[in-house]
Design a protein around this motif. Structure first.
Motif, PDB file in Angstrom:
ATOM      1  N   GLU A 299      68.882  -1.573 -41.821  1.00  0.00           N
ATOM      2  CA  GLU A 299      68.711  -1.968 -43.209  1.00  0.00           C
ATOM      3  C   GLU A 299      67.445  -2.801 -43.363  1.00  0.00           C
ATOM      4  OE1 GLU A 299      72.706  -2.300 -45.636  1.00  0.00           O
ATOM      5  OE2 GLU A 299      72.474  -3.929 -44.217  1.00  0.00           O
ATOM      6  N   GLU A 300      67.077  -2.999 -44.596  1.00  0.00           N
ATOM      7  CA  GLU A 300      65.963  -3.903 -44.884  1.00  0.00           C
ATOM      8  C   GLU A 300      66.316  -5.301 -44.408  1.00  0.00           C
ATOM      9  OE1 GLU A 300      63.886  -5.974 -48.788  1.00  0.00           O
ATOM     10  OE2 GLU A 300      65.296  -4.331 -49.025  1.00  0.00           O
ATOM     11  N   GLY A 301      65.429  -5.918 -43.686  1.00  0.00           N
ATOM     12  CA  GLY A 301      65.684  -7.263 -43.180  1.00  0.00           C
ATOM     13  C   GLY A 301      64.573  -7.706 -42.252  1.00  0.00           C
ATOM     14  N   PRO A 302      64.577  -8.978 -41.854  1.00  0.00           N
ATOM     15  CA  PRO A 302      63.495  -9.489 -40.994  1.00  0.00           C
ATOM     16  C   PRO A 302      63.494  -8.865 -39.606  1.00  0.00           C
ATOM     17  CG  PRO A 302      65.252 -11.116 -41.214  1.00  0.00           C
ATOM     18  CD  PRO A 302      65.573 -10.019 -42.181  1.00  0.00           C
ATOM     19  N   ASN A 303      64.640  -8.352 -39.127  1.00  0.00           N
ATOM     20  CA  ASN A 303      64.719  -7.780 -37.775  1.00  0.00           C
ATOM     21  C   ASN A 303      65.089  -6.304 -37.813  1.00  0.00           C
ATOM     22  OD1 ASN A 303      64.314 -10.408 -36.563  1.00  0.00           O
ATOM     23  ND2 ASN A 303      66.418 -10.872 -37.149  1.00  0.00           N
ATOM     24  N   SER A 304      64.739  -5.617 -38.893  1.00  0.00           N
ATOM     25  CA  SER A 304      65.101  -4.209 -39.036  1.00  0.00           C
ATOM     26  C   SER A 304      64.398  -3.368 -37.981  1.00  0.00           C
ATOM     27  CB  SER A 304      64.734  -3.717 -40.439  1.00  0.00           C
ATOM     28  OG  SER A 304      65.010  -2.344 -40.565  1.00  0.00           O
ATOM     29  N   LEU A 305      65.126  -2.366 -37.443  1.00  0.00           N
ATOM     30  CA  LEU A 305      64.575  -1.473 -36.429  1.00  0.00           C
ATOM     31  C   LEU A 305      63.912  -0.247 -37.035  1.00  0.00           C
ATOM     32  CD1 LEU A 305      67.449  -1.521 -33.772  1.00  0.00           C
ATOM     33  CD2 LEU A 305      65.402  -2.944 -33.880  1.00  0.00           C
ATOM     34  N   ILE A 306      64.041  -0.062 -38.339  1.00  0.00           N
ATOM     35  CA  ILE A 306      63.466   1.119 -38.966  1.00  0.00           C
ATOM     36  C   ILE A 306      61.985   0.862 -39.232  1.00  0.00           C
ATOM     37  CG2 ILE A 306      63.987   0.388 -41.340  1.00  0.00           C
ATOM     38  CD1 ILE A 306      64.687   3.316 -41.933  1.00  0.00           C
TER      39      ILE A 306
END
Length: 611
Positions: A299-306
């Motif tokens: 998901e969108e976030g500071p640690n997203s893997l995408i």
């Protein structure tokens, strides 16, 4: 959660009661999907199997999923101290405990059960037997086909010939060895009988003279000692060795040809294997993506893997799907026919509002210097005139000069401009759009844009909206939740929306209406962890341009135009990539304006003109 170090039964036959005693259970939060997020579930660990139920009271309905822990991989999360993941092949469970201590207890317990249930352990010998694979037992057998034997037939014949030549050569060597032994023995006897024997040379011949010819074998004699035909044997030996050399040459030639053929086969096989391995890797990547799709790490976030490209592709796919749904709904709506009449406030109503709010005697604005006071427990004072004055001063300015507006979309009379602005990595690009719509007035356009009664008819990106607090007949506070577009997080907006007519300084100026929406705070709607609170400052300014009909003809809608200026300053918050935000804005804003203006034209086409 139960104690992870509970005693194991030592009996060979484990009864149900002992299995029940070894059962461990507890409540954890499990990631369900990107719509419902984390949900509490009851997890049970028993017999090397981890199962989960909706709750402890619903166990009688059966588990909703289970994982065998024999090959499970337990991974504590790198950033979230309360989370750990369990993966078996392409199946992944995302779990969260209430605190780090409880997470560590679960992880230790699961690892302990995996160690106890492994092959070779005491508990595993109760349930697993030792089996022998028939495939492994026969894996050493050759699988050579019959065709390969036929192709190698000539080589086998040559090998058989070489074996025959070897036997012949061995017999010939024995014969020659016998001949040489006889020569050595005869030489010894002659030396003992006569010391005056002729002197022999190193090559085996004698130094002949007339007195000793009778002691020598005649040179032309075909037979040697023991009746051996030395010359014949030498010729046969030479022929045998020549045959061996010929056969070896043929074998070498055959093997070289076969080596070239097998080399080509090997290259083809290696190429085929390379393609299969590449296909396998692609399939494995697709499986991993499918198993991880919708997971919390993507998901969108500071640690997203995408990554950024995948983020953009996912957002674009979701928006395309929304467009298809919108087209289907619009088609059904057109077939069903439009209903409802326009009930906009009249000019008299606007004047009543102005009088009620005790406005100062000013012609600049119908709501100039207005301070609205909410009815909430904590008095919430909102100043409108400053925001309205700012938009009337700056929004109507030309896009040329030093404003640095960039034209990003042009479709007929519709033009969309942008100025690129970023703060701390967040895109804050101001957008400005100008459009000319025929057959509608500025009052009508602003009315349908402001009135929440018609909001759901043309706004397709809103999931829900609520009038948080009405401030007057022309001003309300609205709480609005946008539709979720995965992998972006869901956004909500809390803003004050006001509509008003801007009085003209002289009759030559066109009639102007304005709707201004800007973010505010409200005690009843604080920010939550479920949504990211976006900040907006939006204005729609509509000017009515009239072409008087000739003669005494009645004015019709073909005689009026509405010039629309739409300005939007949006702070989306969150961690969405800048390129994705700009691409979405470039795609969605023109569609929104065309959709909205078409809706207004359709709604007003059968109604009287409202100025």
């Amino acid at each position: 959660m139960s104690d992870p170090n509970s005693d194991q039964s030592s009996d060979e036959d484990v009864d149900p009661e002992s299995e029940r005693a070894d059962e461990l259970g507890g409540t954890l939060s499990k990631w369900t999907n990107y719509i419902h997020g984390w949900q509490e579930r009851w997890l049970v660990l028993r017999n090397n199997t981890l199962s989960y139920y909706k709750s402890a009271h619903e166990r009688q309905y059966g588990c909703r999923g289970a994982l065998c822990l024999s090959k499970a991989v337990v991974t504590p999360h790198e950033f979230d101290e309360c989370r750990f993941d369990i993966s078996v092949n392409d199946s992944i469970w995302y779990l969260r405990a209430e605190d780090p201590e409880l997470r560590q207890q679960w992880v230790d317990t699961i690892e302990h059960h995996k160690a106890e249930s492994g092959y070779g352990s005491e508990s595993s010998l109760k349930h697993h037997g030792s089996t022998l694979s028939l495939i492994s037992a026969t894996s050493g057998l050759s699988s050579t086909s019959a065709s390969s034997f036929r192709k190698g037939h000539s080589l086998q014949e040559k090998v058989a010939e070489m074996e025959t030549f070897r036997d012949i050569l061995c017999r010939q060597v024995d014969t020659l060895q016998t001949y040489f032994d006889s020569c050595v023995i005869k030489d010894g006897d002659d030396d003992d009988d006569d010391d005056d024997s002729p002197i022999s040379r190193t090559d085996g011949d004698y130094l002949l003279d007339d007195s000793c010819k009778e002691k020598l074998f005649p040179v032309a004699s075909p037979r040697g000692p023991a009746g051996i035909d030395f010359k014949g044997e030498a010729i046969a030996f030479k022929a045998t060795t020549a045959g061996i050399f010929s056969t070896l040459s043929h074998c070498i030639e055959t093997m070289v040809k076969r080596e070239e053929r097998w080399q080509r086969r090997l290259e083809k096989e290696m190429e085929r294997r390379r393609r299969v391995e590449e296909s396998y890797k692609l399939v494995l990547m697709d499986l991993n993506k499918k198993s991880q799709y919708g997971g919390p790490d993507y998901e969108e976030g500071p640690n997203s893997l995408i990554n950024e490209d995948e983020f953009y592709d996912a957002v674009e796919a979701a928006l395309d799907q929304q467009d298809r749904i919108e087209e289907e709904v619009r088609g059904d709506h057109c077939r069903a026919g439009l209903s409802g009449e326009f009930t906009a406030p009249t000019r008299h109503c606007s004047e009543c509002i102005t009088h009620t709010l005790k406005l100062p005697h000013s012609h600049a604005s119908s709501l100039s210097s207005l301070h609205l006071v909410s009815a909430s427990n904590d008095v919430h004072r909102l100043s409108v005139d400053e925001m309205v004055h700012s938009h009337m001063t700056h929004s109507l300015q030309d896009v040329g000069g030093d404003a640095n507006w960039q034209l990003i979309t042009e479709e007929g009379d519709l033009r969309v401009y942008r100025r690129e602005v970023e703060e701390n990595g967040v895109v804050l690009d101001p957008l400005k759009a100008t459009h000319v719509v025929s057959g509608v007035t500025g009052h009508e356009v602003c009315h349908y844009f402001w009135d929440t009664t018609f909001r759901s008819d043309w706004e397709t990106n809103v999931e829900s909206f609520t009038v948080a607090e009405p401030l007057s007949d022309t001003a309300v506070i609205i709480y609005q939740t946008q539709k979720r577009v995965w992998p972006a997080s869901q956004r909500d907006i809390l803003y004050l929306s006001v509509i008003q007519r801007m009085l003209s300084a002289n009759e030559s100026e066109p009639e102007t209406w304005l709707v201004c929406n800007f973010s505010v705070d409200h005690d009843s709607y604080p920010p939550t962890s479920r949504c990211i609170r976006a900040k907006i400052n939006v204005a729609m300014i509509c000017q009515t341009l009239v072409s008087p009909p000739k003669g005494n003809k009645e004015m019709i809608r073909d005689d009026i135009l509405c010039k629309i200026t739409y300005v939007a300053n949006v702070n989306p918050g969150g961690w969405a990539p800048a390129s994705v935000l700009r691409a979405v804005a470039r795609r969605e804003y023109p569609k929104f304006l065309k959709r909205f203006t078409s809706y207004v034209q359709e709604k007003t086409s059968r109604q009287a003109i409202l100025f």
